[in-house]
Scaffold this motif. Sequence first.
Motif, PDB file in Angstrom:
ATOM      1  N   THR A 167      74.880  65.144   0.045  1.00  7.05           N
ATOM      2  CA  THR A 167      74.770  65.768  -1.272  1.00  7.05           C
ATOM      3  C   THR A 167      73.573  66.701  -1.314  1.00  7.05           C
ATOM      4  OG1 THR A 167      73.529  63.857  -2.054  1.00  7.05           O
ATOM      5  CG2 THR A 167      75.889  63.864  -2.475  1.00  7.05           C
ATOM      6  N   ALA A 168      72.586  66.401  -0.478  1.00  4.52           N
ATOM      7  CA  ALA A 168      71.386  67.237  -0.433  1.00  4.52           C
ATOM      8  C   ALA A 168      70.601  66.928   0.819  1.00  4.52           C
ATOM      9  CB  ALA A 168      70.521  66.999  -1.665  1.00  4.52           C
ATOM     10  N   LEU A 169      69.746  67.862   1.206  1.00  8.51           N
ATOM     11  CA  LEU A 169      68.823  67.629   2.308  1.00  8.51           C
ATOM     12  C   LEU A 169      67.431  68.002   1.805  1.00  8.51           C
ATOM     13  CD1 LEU A 169      69.264  68.065   6.007  1.00  8.51           C
ATOM     14  CD2 LEU A 169      67.291  69.214   4.968  1.00  8.51           C
ATOM     15  N   GLN A 170      66.477  67.198   2.215  1.00  5.83           N
ATOM     16  CA  GLN A 170      65.107  67.418   1.744  1.00  5.83           C
ATOM     17  C   GLN A 170      64.195  67.729   2.917  1.00  5.83           C
ATOM     18  OE1 GLN A 170      63.709  64.474  -1.161  1.00  5.83           O
ATOM     19  NE2 GLN A 170      65.737  63.514  -1.144  1.00  5.83           N
ATOM     20  N   LEU A 207      64.105  70.641  -1.817  1.00  2.87           N
ATOM     21  CA  LEU A 207      65.358  69.902  -1.834  1.00  2.87           C
ATOM     22  C   LEU A 207      66.471  70.931  -1.968  1.00  2.87           C
ATOM     23  CD1 LEU A 207      66.212  66.661  -3.802  1.00  2.87           C
ATOM     24  CD2 LEU A 207      67.787  68.603  -3.780  1.00  2.87           C
ATOM     25  N   ARG A 224      70.590  71.439  -2.096  1.00  3.24           N
ATOM     26  CA  ARG A 224      71.821  70.707  -2.337  1.00  3.24           C
ATOM     27  C   ARG A 224      72.963  71.256  -1.491  1.00  3.24           C
ATOM     28  NH1 ARG A 224      70.837  67.177  -6.345  1.00  3.24           N
ATOM     29  NH2 ARG A 224      69.022  67.639  -7.664  1.00  3.24           N
ATOM     30  N   THR A 227      67.652  62.909   4.525  1.00  2.00           N
ATOM     31  CA  THR A 227      68.883  62.922   3.745  1.00  2.00           C
ATOM     32  C   THR A 227      69.418  61.506   3.680  1.00  2.00           C
ATOM     33  OG1 THR A 227      71.019  64.009   3.455  1.00  2.00           O
ATOM     34  CG2 THR A 227      70.401  63.404   5.705  1.00  2.00           C
ATOM     35  N   GLY A 228      70.576  61.325   3.083  1.00  2.09           N
ATOM     36  CA  GLY A 228      71.137  59.991   3.034  1.00  2.09           C
ATOM     37  C   GLY A 228      72.106  59.841   1.888  1.00  2.09           C
TER      38      GLY A 228
END
Lengths: 108, 114
Positions: A30-33, A48, A50, A91-92
């Motif tokens: 859904t997103a990567l930070q 962040l 998305r 992420t997760g």
Amino acid sequence: SQLAEENLWALSVHEGESVTVNCSYKTSITALQWYRQKSGEGPAQLILIRSNEREKRNGRLRATLDTSSQSSSLSITATRCEDTAVYFCATGGYKVVFGSGTRLLVSP
Amino acid sequence: EAAVTQSPRSKVAVTGGKVTLSCHQTNNHDYMYWYRQDTGHGLRLIHYSYVADSTEKGDIPDGYKASRPSQENFSLILELASLSQTAVYFCASSGQGGGAETLYFGSGTRLTVL
């Protein structure tokens, strides 16, 4: 194996140069930070991005996300000595999982 | 500014002893996390909690217990400390769970087990 992983252990540049840190991940997201951790401190989020975004900027920082190749990059322009730190992608699903980090050294 | 405070900042413990690491947040966040950092392994999730009086196992829970007595406080407990638990421990909080939520970290606790 890691859900998200940076592709380099360490990088070294001189002040003023640009640098890019890359990350690959293994599942739909859904997103990567992107986080930065300076010596003796806890990580702090930089950007962040998305899954419906392709690019995001924060000052001298620019993150990209390519969901087709499951990869992301963080670029820093006009680097400064204070950018010296470890950079993590994370992420997760229901919990955030971090990569091992890329150690960036910016020298004068 | 989000605030997560960890105590102590550093601790030396003896093998087999009990260690309690404490974390306090003033962010009014529901989610709290304990991560462990070893050189070369980045951050690994030990335990997390999304509500007071309940904790969940993370990726490396063996040898650790967690306690969430209130929304603001989250403790990590090593009942029988071992040499392999020497590491830096970070607490974090977030408003909600999941990979799209920003984590706010404390400054860490450096634990040395002798």
